[in-house]
Structures are given as structure tokens and as C-alpha cells.
Design a protein around this motif. Structure first.
Motif, short mmCIF file in Angstrom:
data_model
loop_
_atom_site.label_atom_id
_atom_site.label_comp_id
_atom_site.label_asym_id
_atom_site.label_seq_id
_atom_site.Cartn_x
_atom_site.Cartn_y
_atom_site.Cartn_z
N PHE A 152 0.86 -1.18 0.00
CA PHE A 152 0.00 0.00 0.00
C PHE A 152 0.90 1.23 0.00
CE2 PHE A 152 -3.22 3.01 1.38
CZ PHE A 152 -4.42 2.47 0.90
N VAL A 153 0.42 2.30 -0.64
CA VAL A 153 1.17 3.57 -0.68
C VAL A 153 0.29 4.69 -0.11
CG1 VAL A 153 2.15 5.35 -2.18
CG2 VAL A 153 2.62 2.95 -2.66
N ILE A 154 0.88 5.49 0.76
CA ILE A 154 0.20 6.69 1.26
C ILE A 154 1.02 7.91 0.83
CG2 ILE A 154 -0.76 7.90 3.26
CD1 ILE A 154 -0.74 5.25 4.77
N LEU A 155 0.41 8.73 -0.02
CA LEU A 155 1.09 9.94 -0.51
C LEU A 155 0.85 11.09 0.47
CD1 LEU A 155 0.12 9.83 -4.31
CD2 LEU A 155 2.24 9.04 -3.24
N CYS A 156 1.94 11.55 1.09
CA CYS A 156 1.89 12.68 2.02
C CYS A 156 2.85 13.75 1.52
CB CYS A 156 2.26 12.23 3.43
SG CYS A 156 1.23 10.92 4.09
N VAL A 157 2.73 14.07 0.23
CA VAL A 157 3.72 14.94 -0.42
C VAL A 157 3.44 16.43 -0.21
CG1 VAL A 157 4.35 13.22 -2.15
CG2 VAL A 157 2.47 14.79 -2.62
N GLY A 158 2.26 16.77 0.34
CA GLY A 158 1.97 18.18 0.62
C GLY A 158 1.69 18.99 -0.64
N ARG A 159 1.21 20.20 -0.39
CA ARG A 159 0.85 21.09 -1.52
C ARG A 159 1.74 22.32 -1.60
NH1 ARG A 159 -5.54 22.15 -1.67
NH2 ARG A 159 -4.89 23.45 -3.40
N PHE A 160 2.50 22.57 -0.54
CA PHE A 160 3.16 23.87 -0.44
C PHE A 160 4.68 23.73 -0.38
CE2 PHE A 160 -1.06 24.22 1.55
CZ PHE A 160 -1.63 25.05 0.59
N GLN A 413 -5.18 0.39 -3.59
CA GLN A 413 -4.06 0.26 -2.65
C GLN A 413 -3.25 1.55 -2.51
OE1 GLN A 413 -3.59 -4.06 -4.55
NE2 GLN A 413 -1.88 -3.63 -3.18
N LEU A 414 -3.97 2.66 -2.51
CA LEU A 414 -3.29 3.96 -2.39
C LEU A 414 -4.18 4.96 -1.67
CD1 LEU A 414 -0.92 5.78 -4.62
CD2 LEU A 414 -3.11 6.94 -4.37
N GLY A 415 -3.57 5.74 -0.77
CA GLY A 415 -4.27 6.82 -0.09
C GLY A 415 -3.50 8.12 -0.24
N VAL A 416 -4.20 9.23 -0.08
CA VAL A 416 -3.58 10.57 -0.16
C VAL A 416 -3.97 11.32 1.12
CG1 VAL A 416 -3.41 12.73 -1.44
CG2 VAL A 416 -3.82 10.58 -2.68
N ILE A 417 -2.98 11.77 1.86
CA ILE A 417 -3.25 12.51 3.10
C ILE A 417 -2.55 13.87 3.03
CG2 ILE A 417 -2.97 12.57 5.61
CD1 ILE A 417 -4.81 10.35 4.85
N GLY A 418 -3.29 14.91 3.40
CA GLY A 418 -2.68 16.23 3.52
C GLY A 418 -2.74 17.08 2.27
N PHE A 419 -3.39 16.57 1.21
CA PHE A 419 -3.50 17.41 0.01
C PHE A 419 -4.67 18.38 0.14
CE2 PHE A 419 -4.80 18.56 -4.26
CZ PHE A 419 -3.58 18.92 -4.82
N SER A 420 -5.82 17.85 0.53
CA SER A 420 -6.99 18.71 0.75
C SER A 420 -6.80 19.47 2.05
CB SER A 420 -8.25 17.86 0.81
OG SER A 420 -9.36 18.63 1.18
N GLU A 421 -7.04 20.77 2.00
CA GLU A 421 -6.78 21.64 3.16
C GLU A 421 -8.00 21.77 4.07
OE1 GLU A 421 -4.51 25.42 2.29
OE2 GLU A 421 -5.32 24.91 0.32
N SER A 422 -7.75 22.40 5.22
CA SER A 422 -8.81 22.77 6.15
C SER A 422 -8.33 24.02 6.90
CB SER A 422 -9.09 21.64 7.13
OG SER A 422 -8.02 21.52 8.05
N VAL A 423 -9.13 24.47 7.84
CA VAL A 423 -8.70 25.63 8.64
C VAL A 423 -7.56 25.23 9.57
CG1 VAL A 423 -9.47 27.32 10.35
CG2 VAL A 423 -10.97 26.71 8.47
N SER A 424 -7.50 23.95 9.95
CA SER A 424 -6.39 23.44 10.77
C SER A 424 -5.92 22.11 10.19
CB SER A 424 -6.85 23.25 12.22
OG SER A 424 -5.79 22.70 12.99
#
Length: 517
Positions: A152-160, A413-424
Motif C-alpha cells: 500500500f502507498v500513502i502519498l503525504c507529499v503536501g501542496r506547499f 491500494q493507495l491513499g492521499v493525506i494532507g493534500f486537501s486543506e482545512s482551517v487546521s
């Protein structure tokens, strides 16, 4: 058999993903291109501070130390907090530093077979397709490459970070004709503090942009050069940047981060009663926005400087655009060490910057582009498969199409965390990592691909409705509780975390409300 999970990026999202996959018995391996954890917090402009009040920006099971008394800690304090978290949960031993991921390639069923699936991964199971991801990495020190096969792959590559967004210029008006220097804010932030101060000293500087990086750099330039060499901030649109989180003494969280505030907006997947309530209460939503706007206008004297935005504060917060103004920023504008200049477009000439509609160029030695990053491109470019590249990019008139902002329905078999933003972002990333860990542990199953795509479309409609002209930014805005409710229900948790009806309706929600199940 112990399943291997590759986590790409050791920023906040990557550390959280590592911690929660470990807690479920998986074997995470974190690839980090730099020599340190922390992502965007590893190195910033000297004056950068946290944009969210500290209580809303903390790990649910690891509170801020009592030694940090400020509501908005500086970069060093935030970085130390992240480092302490990683040490406390013994995460560093799972990280391969100075290891850049060049690409990821799925090895499993053919693309034709995958296109016929009605469930994610074929049967709706995280590992159901029995495929593997081939992760190709490069050692940043000796440039050797390695191949890792993972489940499994989790992409936490960020946007900024990493890929700067450089504006397009008219023919013969690009940086190449300018005799001064042009750099992106990313390169300025990478300098050590003394080098940055020496670099801007005595120069005529133009900063392009009006978000947090632009404001922080402008303040540093004004402190270095004063009125003798005022810096110019070139911007396209005014923004409702906050002087504080206490409009007229009322905590902003009571206006935008409790259940009552969410009754005022139309939510994805709501029923008839909630839809009717949102319509009937829309005047209250308008009043809340005007209340905050009046405070910002008064405290920052925006009318005096011609800086009153045309859009509402409600649009600003639902586009995840809000940031805090550096202290005394408008005092510097008033004294003349910072000049504000509005322009829809600009170009370069030999002497400086050509501002749209002005005959004379703006004489400049240095231009700093605080114009953001191409997060979409970074996410897309990591895939080898052209089909997966197209899937993750989505259509031109839609946000990145992720179910629960974490899973692409058609990429197994892949997730993306931290791409979509929020207020926190920390608070939101932690909830997503907990949800993803429960999914990997088979606590629940995902609905069909078509159902997930319908849900994605509903959230897309919400973003279009309330983000206005800033649509396309993946952002859950000020809809934290409704969003977290969906995650809680999936995981089998009680979504209502407060004690009593009044508290549930009016008390703000934050990370500590989700300490336990």
C-alpha cells in the motif's frame, strides 16, 4: 504476513500516517527527500508563525508543552513540537532520509480489468486486488536508485513545497529580459536568517502575492530597509487576512467551528430538514461574515489603504485562504516602508517590473515571487501510469477527486493525506490517518466506486457553492464537524463528542474532542 506500507513524505501527515499504521500492526517505511522531518515547517521565513491558534493545531494524544505559552508559536517552536512527537512515538527509525521517490508504478491486474471493477480494488478490500506498488527511490547523496515493492502507498507529499508556481508572462516580458534577480519565496525561505537579511539589505524589492509568505517577506524587507528602500507588494486581489482570532472579543471558533455554524450552510449529503434550516438561517450566516469583516476593517484600517476585499469573509474561510497579518504590517504601509500596488498582470523589462496599466516601469533590483506551488502537478507526476495521472488530476473544472479527501475510487491500494486543506491542517490530517488506518485494518469497507464518485461530486458542489472565485483549491473549509462525522460513522465511532445538547450545538470542536473513540 506483515504488510508493508510506503509513506511518501515525513511532514506532519507522513508522521501521523506512520504512527497510525504502526498502531494497527503494519510495517511502514517512510521516504523523505530531505534530511529532516517537518515538511513545510523544516525551514521558513524567519518571522513565520503558526496561522491557527495553538489549541486547534495539536496532536490529539500529544499536547503542546507548557513552556510554549504563545497562542501562535514561531517556526522553531512548531518544529520542536513536531520533533518531540516523532521522538515520543519512536517514529524516526521508520524513516529513510535523503531518499527521493522518483516514481510509483502499480503491478497487478491490467488497466482493462481495473476499469471493469465496481468496487475499489475489485472487491472493496484495501489489499483485495493482490497487486503491489513498485516504488523507485533515489539516494540524494550518492544518486543510486533502489526499488521497493509494497502492499500500500500513502502519498503525504503536501501542496506547499518543491514545485513553485511561476506566472506566465507576455512574449519578451519574462524574467530573462530583467537585469536584476528573480527568485521564488521557496528559495528565499531556504536561506538562513542572517543570509536572508543581508541579501535584501539596500535593495529595491518587489514581492508578488498577498498570502502569508508575501506578507512575512515584506515585513522582513521593511525591517531591513525602512523607508529609504521601500519594498512593493504587487497583488491581484485583496484578502480578509486576520489581525487576530477574536473579532470584537468573540472567539472566531464560536462563529465558524461549532455545530451551530454548520447549520447555516448547505452540506454535502444533507437531508431535507437540514437543507431547509440552512436556507432559513442564511441571514445569520451573512451576519456572522459581516461581523468578522467589520472587525478586520476597523482593526487594520483597510478602507484607508484601499484594501477592502470585494468577496465575503465566509468565502475566504471556505476557500482555506485565511491567514494572519504580521503584527504592525499596516503601520509599515502607513510609514512608507511597504507600498501596496494592485495589478491584474505584470511583466518584466530591463529596469524592473511592468505593471498593468502603468506607463513607467517599477524600478526594482530583486523580485520575489510569493505565488504558491503546483501541488496538483507534484501529485500527478509521481505516477508512471498515464491513466492514474489522469485519474488523480481529475477534470479541469473540479477539485482533486478523492473520496473522504483520502482515496481515489479508481486507484487501488493507495491513499492521499494532507493534500486537501482545512482551517487546521494538522487536526484534519490526524483524523484522516486514523480513518485510513481503520480502513487498512478492515474495520469497515468502502461503498461501490459509483457511490464514492457520487459523494465526491456532492463535496465538489459544496466547494463550488461556497468558494466562489477561489474554487479548485481542495478544501473542506469551515465544515470540520460534518466532515469528521462522516469519518466517525465509517469507523463506528460516536460522532457526537460533547456532553449535553447545548455543548454539542455551541461549543467549538477541536483535536482533543477526538482523543478516544
Amino acid at each position: 504476513m506483515e504488510r508493508q506500507v510506503a509513506i511518501i513524505g515525513a511532514g506532519i501527515s507522513g508522521l501521523l500516517a506512520c504512527k497510525y499504521t504502526l498502531s494497527k500492526g503494519f510495517h511502514p517505511i517512510v521516504f523523505e527527500a530531505k534530511s529532516s522531518i517537518g515538511g513545510a515547517w523544516t525551514k521558513t521565513v524567519e518571522t513565520t508563525k503558526l496561522q491557527t491558534p495553538k489549541p486547534a493545531y495539536q496532536f490529539s494524544d500529544f499536547p503542546w508543552p507548557s513552556t510554549v505559552e504563545e497562542d501562535f508559536p514561531n517556526q522553531h517552536q512548531v518544529f520542536d513540537y513536531i520533533q518531540s512527537y516523532a521522538n515520543h512515538f519512536d517514529l524516526l527509525r521508520h524513516i529513510k532520509f535523503n531518499t527521493k521517490v522518483l516514481s510509483i508504478e502499480y503491478e497487478g491486474p491490467s488497466e482493462e480489468e481495473m476499469q471493469s471493477w465496481s468496487m475499489w480494488g475489485g472487491i472493496g478490500d484495501p489489499f483485495g486486488s493482490k497487486g503491489k506498488w513498485k516504488v523507485i527511490v533515489e539516494d540524494a547523496q550518492n544518486f543510486s536508485t533502489e526499488v521497493h515493492l509494497v502492499d500500500f502507498v500513502i502519498l503525504c507529499v503536501g501542496r506547499f513545497s518543491d514545485i513553485p508556481n511561476i506566472p506566465e508572462f507576455p512574449p519578451n516580458q519574462g524574467p530573462e529580459v530583467f537585469h536584476g534577480k528573480v527568485m521564488h519565496s521557496m528559495d528565499y525561505a531556504a536561506m538562513d536568517d542572517k543570509s536572508a537579511a543581508d541579501f535584501v539589505k539596500g535593495k529595491q524589492i518587489t514581492i508578488v502575492g498577498f498570502q502569508k509568505s508575501a506578507l512575512d517577506i515584506a515585513m522582513e524587507c521593511s525591517l531591513a530597509n525602512g523607508t529609504e528602500h521601500p519594498c512593493t507588494v504587487l497583488y491581484r486581489k485583496e484578502h480578509w487576512n486576520l489581525p487576530d482570532y477574536l473579532p470584537w472579543g468573540m472567539p472566531l471558533t464560536y462563529l465558524y467551528l461549532n455545530r451551530f455554524s454548520e447549520l447555516l450552510v448547505h452540506k454535502p449529503g444533507e437531508g431535507f430538514v437540514l437543507s431547509l434550516l440552512a436556507t432559513l438561517l442564511s441571514p445569520v450566516r451573512w451576519a456572522f461574515s459581516k461581523f468578522v469583516e467589520s472587525h478586520i476593517k476597523n482593526k487594520l484600517r483597510l478602507a484607508k489603504f484601499g484594501m477592502v476585499p470585494k468577496h465575503s469573509f465566509h468565502t475566504e474561510i471556505n476557500s482555506c485562504l485565511i491567514s494572519t497579518v504580521p503584527e504592525k504590517f499596516y503601520d509599515k504601509v502607513e510609514e512608507g516602508s511597504i507600498n501596496l500596488k494592485k495589478s491584474k498582470s505584470f511583466g518584466f523589462c530591463k529596469e524592473g517590473v511592468l505593471v498593468n496599466g502603468e506607463a513607467q516601469p517599477l524600478k526594482t533590483d530583486l523580485v520575489i515571487l510569493a505565488t504558491g506551488f503546483q501541488g496538483d502537478k507534484k501529485l500527478k507526476d509521481i505516477f508512471v501510469s498515464p491513466t492514474f495521472k489522469d485519474y488523480i488530476a481529475g477534470s479541469l473544472d473540479a477539485t482533486v477527486p478523492l473520496y473522504r479527501e483520502c482515496i481515489h475510487p479508481r486507484i487501488p491500494q493507495l491513499g492521499v493525506i494532507g493534500f486537501s486543506e482545512s482551517v487546521s491542517n494538522l487536526y484534519t490530517s490526524e483524523m484522516r490517518c486514523r480513518w485510513l488506518a481503520e480502513l487498512l485494518d478492515s474495520t469497515f469497507k468502502l461503498p461501490s466506486i459509483k457511490e464514492m464518485e457520487k459523494d465526491v461530486a456532492k463535496w465538489d458542489e459544496y466547494m463550488k457553492r461556497y468558494s466562489g472565485q477561489y474554487y479548485r483549491r481542495s478544501c473542506i473549509g469551515a465544515l470540520h464537524i460534518w466532515y469528521n462525522d462522516q469519518l466517525c460513522k465509517d469507523m463506528g465511532w460516536n460522532p457526537k463528542r460533547k456532553k449535553g445538547f447545548i455543548a454539542e450545538l455551541f461549543e467549538p470542536y477541536g483535536p482533543l474532542d477526538y482523543v478516544s473513540q
